[in-house]
Design a protein around this motif. Structure first.
Motif, short mmCIF file in Angstrom:
data_model
loop_
_atom_site.label_atom_id
_atom_site.label_comp_id
_atom_site.label_asym_id
_atom_site.label_seq_id
_atom_site.Cartn_x
_atom_site.Cartn_y
_atom_site.Cartn_z
N CYS A 1 -4.08 -6.98 3.41
CA CYS A 1 -5.54 -7.15 3.21
C CYS A 1 -5.87 -7.75 1.85
O CYS A 1 -6.66 -8.67 1.74
N HIS A 2 -5.29 -7.18 0.77
CA HIS A 2 -5.60 -7.69 -0.57
C HIS A 2 -4.33 -7.83 -1.40
O HIS A 2 -4.34 -7.69 -2.61
N SER B 1 -7.56 1.31 3.08
CA SER B 1 -7.05 1.87 4.34
C SER B 1 -6.48 0.88 5.34
O SER B 1 -6.35 1.20 6.53
N CYS B 2 -6.14 -0.33 4.93
CA CYS B 2 -5.43 -1.23 5.86
C CYS B 2 -4.02 -0.65 6.09
O CYS B 2 -3.56 0.18 5.33
N LYS C 1 -1.54 4.22 5.77
CA LYS C 1 -2.88 3.83 5.33
C LYS C 1 -2.87 3.46 3.85
O LYS C 1 -2.58 4.31 3.00
N CYS C 2 -3.19 2.21 3.55
CA CYS C 2 -3.22 1.75 2.15
C CYS C 2 -4.24 2.58 1.37
O CYS C 2 -5.33 2.88 1.86
N CYS D 1 0.67 -4.61 1.66
CA CYS D 1 -0.63 -4.50 2.34
C CYS D 1 -1.23 -5.90 2.41
O CYS D 1 -1.57 -6.48 1.37
#
Ligand code: FES
Length: 215
Positions: free
Chosen positions: A172-173, A156-157, A151-152, A170
């Motif tokens: 997501c970003h 949390s990605c 979990k980032c 990660c």
């Protein structure tokens, strides 16, 4: 136009609690202004000059300066009590959390895989310490393993290990974590990934605990 000889402090007792103010709005001496049907009409301008020399608009906004700047002892006490209560509640919350953490059951010891199942550079996803906690195990050398929560720590990605580049990515970003330490090295994450402590017993690899870090 200002009256140079006018001494506002001598003309008006600025103390809100002076006896001369009794019976009015609690803000001006009783002989300062013509009596008014509505006590709310009485006010003292910021320059302490009489109402007759004040601009017309001030009648529409009759701020009572001493009253405006008066902080009653009761209000101050109320403020102090509320501030202290908030501070105490915060401290109690931290103490309760520490107590809860100490009381928690020790981490389970869970077998993840065997050394023969993952080649160097290989990755395996597993769940630890509960079925809801996805983690990743990476074999970084013949006898070197690392494992982290997947979990980032930003939003949390799920992070993706990229052993060839030495990072966990990660998508997501565009966050990046160092594979060897789990610490953030790029993007928005600021906290390291929780590290899963490992033990190799014989040919088996076990997860033995979770190390949560803040920096
Ligand atoms: S959720 Fe991982 S970088 Fe934002």
């Amino acid at each position: 136009m200002t009256d140079a000889s006018f001494d506002p402090r001598a003309a008006i007792d600025a103390r809100v609690d002076s006896p001369g103010r009794e019976g009015l709005t609690g803000t001006a001496p009783s002989d300062r202004y013509a009596s008014s049907a509505d006590p709310e009409d009485l006010s003292v301008a910021p320059d302490f000059r009489p109402a007759s020399v004040q601009p017309a608009w001030r009648q529409d906004f009759p701020i009572d300066w001493p009253q405006d700047h008066y902080v009653a002892r009761r209000d101050f006490t109320k403020f102090m009590i509320l501030t202290s209560a908030a501070f105490t509640a915060g401290q109690l919350w931290i103490a309760a959390q520490n107590w809860w953490r100490k009381r928690r059951a020790p981490s389970p010891v869970t077998r993840i895989t065997t050394v023969d199942e993952i080649a160097v550079g290989g990755v395996q996803v597993f769940r630890y310490p509960s079925e809801h906690d996805a983690c990743v195990l990476v074999r970084v050398g013949p006898a070197e393993w690392v494992a982290y929560s997947q979990k980032c720590t930003h939003l949390s990605c799920a992070v993706i290990p990229m052993p060839a580049e030495g990072v966990l990515h990660c998508p997501c970003h565009e966050g990046r974590f160092d594979l060897a330490t789990g610490r953030p090295i790029a993007g928005p994450p600021r906290r390291p990934l929780p590290r899963i402590t490992l033990e190799v017993r014989g040919r088996d690899v076990f997860a033995t605990g979770v190390e949560r870090r803040t920096s």
